[in-house]
Design a protein around this motif. Structure first.
Motif, PDB file in Angstrom:
ATOM      1  N   LEU A 133       0.839  -1.214   0.000  1.00  0.00           N
ATOM      2  CA  LEU A 133       0.000   0.000   0.000  1.00  0.00           C
ATOM      3  C   LEU A 133       0.866   1.252   0.000  1.00  0.00           C
ATOM      4  N   LEU A 134       1.902   1.211   0.877  1.00  0.00           N
ATOM      5  CA  LEU A 134       2.773   2.373   1.029  1.00  0.00           C
ATOM      6  C   LEU A 134       3.463   2.711  -0.298  1.00  0.00           C
ATOM      7  N   LEU A 135       3.871   1.674  -1.004  1.00  0.00           N
ATOM      8  CA  LEU A 135       4.658   1.912  -2.202  1.00  0.00           C
ATOM      9  C   LEU A 135       3.810   2.262  -3.426  1.00  0.00           C
ATOM     10  N   ILE A 136       2.584   1.717  -3.509  1.00  0.00           N
ATOM     11  CA  ILE A 136       1.858   1.951  -4.760  1.00  0.00           C
ATOM     12  C   ILE A 136       0.672   2.908  -4.665  1.00  0.00           C
ATOM     13  N   VAL A 137       0.157   3.173  -3.451  1.00  0.00           N
ATOM     14  CA  VAL A 137      -1.021   4.042  -3.361  1.00  0.00           C
ATOM     15  C   VAL A 137      -0.788   5.433  -3.964  1.00  0.00           C
ATOM     16  N   PRO A 138       0.345   6.105  -3.657  1.00  0.00           N
ATOM     17  CA  PRO A 138       0.548   7.419  -4.280  1.00  0.00           C
ATOM     18  C   PRO A 138       0.526   7.351  -5.810  1.00  0.00           C
ATOM     19  N   SER A 139       1.151   6.306  -6.367  1.00  0.00           N
ATOM     20  CA  SER A 139       1.181   6.173  -7.825  1.00  0.00           C
ATOM     21  C   SER A 139      -0.225   5.971  -8.384  1.00  0.00           C
ATOM     22  N   LEU A 140      -1.023   5.130  -7.710  1.00  0.00           N
ATOM     23  CA  LEU A 140      -2.393   4.902  -8.169  1.00  0.00           C
ATOM     24  C   LEU A 140      -3.179   6.215  -8.184  1.00  0.00           C
ATOM     25  N   LEU A 141      -3.005   7.034  -7.133  1.00  0.00           N
ATOM     26  CA  LEU A 141      -3.743   8.298  -7.055  1.00  0.00           C
ATOM     27  C   LEU A 141      -3.278   9.265  -8.138  1.00  0.00           C
ATOM     28  N   ILE A 142      -1.965   9.288  -8.374  1.00  0.00           N
ATOM     29  CA  ILE A 142      -1.442  10.142  -9.450  1.00  0.00           C
ATOM     30  C   ILE A 142      -2.032   9.679 -10.783  1.00  0.00           C
ATOM     31  N   GLY A 143      -2.112   8.358 -10.958  1.00  0.00           N
ATOM     32  CA  GLY A 143      -2.699   7.809 -12.175  1.00  0.00           C
ATOM     33  C   GLY A 143      -4.155   8.230 -12.322  1.00  0.00           C
ATOM     34  N   LEU A 144      -4.881   8.238 -11.213  1.00  0.00           N
ATOM     35  CA  LEU A 144      -6.290   8.636 -11.252  1.00  0.00           C
ATOM     36  C   LEU A 144      -6.434  10.096 -11.691  1.00  0.00           C
ATOM     37  N   VAL A 145      -5.582  10.969 -11.118  1.00  0.00           N
ATOM     38  CA  VAL A 145      -5.638  12.384 -11.485  1.00  0.00           C
ATOM     39  C   VAL A 145      -5.322  12.552 -12.978  1.00  0.00           C
ATOM     40  N   ALA A 146      -4.314  11.813 -13.461  1.00  0.00           N
ATOM     41  CA  ALA A 146      -3.934  11.898 -14.874  1.00  0.00           C
ATOM     42  C   ALA A 146      -5.095  11.465 -15.759  1.00  0.00           C
ATOM     43  N   TRP A 147      -5.814  10.431 -15.314  1.00  0.00           N
ATOM     44  CA  TRP A 147      -6.935   9.888 -16.071  1.00  0.00           C
ATOM     45  C   TRP A 147      -8.079  10.909 -16.130  1.00  0.00           C
ATOM     46  N   ILE A 148      -8.360  11.523 -14.963  1.00  0.00           N
ATOM     47  CA  ILE A 148      -9.428  12.527 -14.895  1.00  0.00           C
ATOM     48  C   ILE A 148      -9.193  13.638 -15.932  1.00  0.00           C
ATOM     49  N   PHE A 149      -7.933  14.073 -16.042  1.00  0.00           N
ATOM     50  CA  PHE A 149      -7.618  15.199 -16.918  1.00  0.00           C
ATOM     51  C   PHE A 149      -7.064  14.737 -18.275  1.00  0.00           C
ATOM     52  N   SER A 150      -7.395  13.485 -18.653  1.00  0.00           N
ATOM     53  CA  SER A 150      -6.711  12.928 -19.829  1.00  0.00           C
ATOM     54  C   SER A 150      -6.984  13.693 -21.126  1.00  0.00           C
ATOM     55  N   ASP A 151      -8.161  14.353 -21.234  1.00  0.00           N
ATOM     56  CA  ASP A 151      -8.448  15.071 -22.486  1.00  0.00           C
ATOM     57  C   ASP A 151      -8.059  16.552 -22.423  1.00  0.00           C
ATOM     58  N   THR A 152      -7.382  16.947 -21.336  1.00  0.00           N
ATOM     59  CA  THR A 152      -7.009  18.355 -21.183  1.00  0.00           C
ATOM     60  C   THR A 152      -5.499  18.444 -20.952  1.00  0.00           C
ATOM     61  N   ALA A 153      -5.001  19.640 -20.799  1.00  0.00           N
ATOM     62  CA  ALA A 153      -3.566  19.824 -20.518  1.00  0.00           C
ATOM     63  C   ALA A 153      -3.327  20.061 -19.025  1.00  0.00           C
ATOM     64  N   VAL A 154      -4.390  19.870 -18.224  1.00  0.00           N
ATOM     65  CA  VAL A 154      -4.292  20.216 -16.791  1.00  0.00           C
ATOM     66  C   VAL A 154      -3.233  19.391 -16.070  1.00  0.00           C
ATOM     67  N   PHE A 155      -3.125  18.085 -16.429  1.00  0.00           N
ATOM     68  CA  PHE A 155      -2.194  17.226 -15.679  1.00  0.00           C
ATOM     69  C   PHE A 155      -0.763  17.744 -15.766  1.00  0.00           C
ATOM     70  N   GLU A 156      -0.410  18.354 -16.902  1.00  0.00           N
ATOM     71  CA  GLU A 156       0.932  18.925 -17.025  1.00  0.00           C
ATOM     72  C   GLU A 156       1.177  19.981 -15.945  1.00  0.00           C
ATOM     73  N   THR A 157       0.113  20.681 -15.527  1.00  0.00           N
ATOM     74  CA  THR A 157       0.237  21.728 -14.508  1.00  0.00           C
ATOM     75  C   THR A 157       0.156  21.149 -13.096  1.00  0.00           C
ATOM     76  N   VAL A 158      -0.826  20.265 -12.854  1.00  0.00           N
ATOM     77  CA  VAL A 158      -1.011  19.783 -11.473  1.00  0.00           C
ATOM     78  C   VAL A 158      -0.229  18.505 -11.181  1.00  0.00           C
TER      79      VAL A 158
END
Lengths: 240, 244
Positions: free
Chosen positions: B26-51
């Motif tokens: 959990l410790l090692l992969i949870v942050p990555s999973l959450l980052i992946g979720l944020v990237a997915w949410i903004f996948s059709d925009t350029a927002v992920f490059e900023t946040v």
């Protein structure tokens, strides 16, 4: 002769509270060195608070506690006093040996010490088991084994035999007496009166006061009773 | 202070965690999973490059804060802390031992998070990836040390969990993720500028976008390190050998 030997512990006019409750009120006593001294009394009588004060982890309001002539809790005493709390203070997510290895490193004791205390507490067969998977009695023996590391000169043991089977209890008392014969001072608390007879000296506590400070035989003779429980009752009735 | 006791403590903490493989995963992969979720949410925009860089600061920080504060609180509750403090263990040995153990986990966690953000989520990094990892690790260690400090003021699990919203959420709200800090009311901007997580977010964003040079990033990194040192010292000082 005994009077010329420095006591292991001397407590004078000690006042201490747990929360808002006054637990120790002007308590004074001495604990002679090299003996198994029983601290006997019902739960809530102040045994644990007194033990915590001797180890130097209890905030006290006033009074003094000295151990081997130094103020309780002094840095130089931290290697010389072993303490076992009522709850087994060990890491459940480490094996027995890993627990002992860590505390040994903290105390700066030799590596061979781990084998010695495993044997003394009869935990050799459990050394590789996770401490959390052990029975309550085994866990409290792990806690006792930790306190034996580094061969401290004073052992303060808070109810070390609770929940143990009779054979193990007998073995532990034999261990306590072997340690005392080797010069270790022991203060062992219990609320079980039949354990009192196994001590060299007794301190009977009730309501934060010492009712008696005597040998088991001396106590029976003084109260004209045949067992410690009856002696305790006689002392309480005399006071009231 | 004693090196061998500090290292023994760090080793003990790591051994404890090793006995709990689920926590390690959990410790090692949870942050990555959450980052992946944020990237997915903004996948059709350029927002992920900023946040995206801010997310690398955020999730490891929160996870490390929680895990550390609960681990040390558990030590207090089970009586092992009292036992250790009745032994010749320096208060600094204990806090530094914890910092080292969780710092090592932070190195792994942050490296995985950065690798995941760059390779899987396609976050582009203009500056040095090593500098990015260094800031991310420092930020996770900051979460650890603030967790150590917070647990000193908590007596129960309920209290320590609530220190998270108290100490961490304001840093997120004022860190410039929701609204750039220069658009905040003056007082909030001043507070936001001073908070440690803001420095981590700024530094990570600067490396990722190449908006500042390396000297600026190293400067921000030093501010984070100063916060880490301050939290370690404070956490050591608030440990009490005697308790009521």
């Amino acid at each position: 002769m005994e009077h010329f030997v420095e006591p292991a512990v001397s407590v004078s006019d000690l006042h201490a509270r747990r929360g808002s409750r006054k637990v120790l009120d002007a308590l004074s006593l001495t604990i002679p060195a090299g003996l198994v001294v029983g601290l006997i009394g019902p739960s809530g009588s102040g045994k644990t608070t007194l033990m915590r004060a001797i180890v130097g982890v209890q905030v006290v309001q006033s009074g003094s506690v000295s151990v081997f002539g130094q103020p309780a809790g002094s840095a130089s005493l931290r290697r010389r006093v072993g303490y076992v709390t009522q709850e087994a203070s060990v890491y459940d997510d480490l094996t027995v040996r890993q627990n002992l290895d860590y505390f040994r490193a903290v105390l700066g004791a030799g590596r061979a010490d781990v084998g010695r205390v495993l044997e003394a507490t009869d935990l050799g067969p459990n050394a590789g088991q996770l401490t959390g998977s052990l029975s309550g009695g085994q866990r409290s023996r792990v806690s006792l084994a930790v306190a034996l590391l580094g061969s401290p000169e004073l052992l303060v043991l808070d109810e070390p035999t609770v929940g143990l089977d009779p054979v193990l209890r007998r073995d532990l008392w034999a261990l306590f007496h072997r340690l005392a014969a080797g010069g270790t001072s022991l203060l062992v608390s219990s609320h079980v009166m039949d354990e009192a007879a196994r001590c060299d000296r007794l301190l009977l506590m009730r309501g934060g006061e010492v009712l008696a400070d005597d040998t088991p035989d001396g106590l029976l003779a003084a109260t004209g009773t045949t067992d410690i429980e009856a002696a305790f009752l006689t002392l309480i009735e005399e006071r009231e | 202070m004693n090196v061998s006791r500090t290292l023994a403590t760090a080793g003990r903490v790591l051994t404890q965690i090793r006995h709990d493989p689920r926590t390690v995963v959990l410790l090692l992969i949870v942050p990555s999973l959450l980052i992946g979720l944020v990237a997915w949410i903004f996948s059709d925009t350029a927002v992920f490059e900023t946040v995206g860089p801010a997310m690398i600061a955020l999730f490891p920080f929160i996870v490390m804060f929680l895990v550390t504060s609960i681990t040390t609180l558990r030590e207090r509750r089970t009586g092992t802390l009292e036992r250790l403090l009745s032994m010749p263990l320096g208060r600094g040995d204990l806090i530094l031992g914890y910092t080292l153990a969780f710092g090592l986990l932070a190195v792994l966690q942050s490296s995985i998070a950065v690798l995941f953000a760059v390779t899987v989520c396609g976050l582009s990094i203009a500056g040095s990836i090593w500098l990015l990892v260094a800031v991310a690790v420092a930020d996770a260690v900051l979460g650890t040390t603030l967790g150590l400090l917070a647990s000193a003021f908590a007596r129960t699990e309920f209290q320590v969990v609530q220190f998270m919203p108290l100490l961490v959420f304001p840093q997120i709200l004022l860190g410039g993720i929701f609204l750039p800090r220069d658009q905040l009311p003056a007082v909030l901007q001043a507070i936001g500028d001073a908070l440690p997580l803001s420095h981590a977010i700024d530094a990570l964003t600067a490396v990722a976008t190449g908006s500042h040079d390396d000297a600026y990033v190293v400067g921000e990194l030093l501010v984070i390190l100063a916060w880490i040192a301050g939290a370690v010292v404070l956490a050591s000082l608030t440990l009490r050998r005697r308790t009521p």
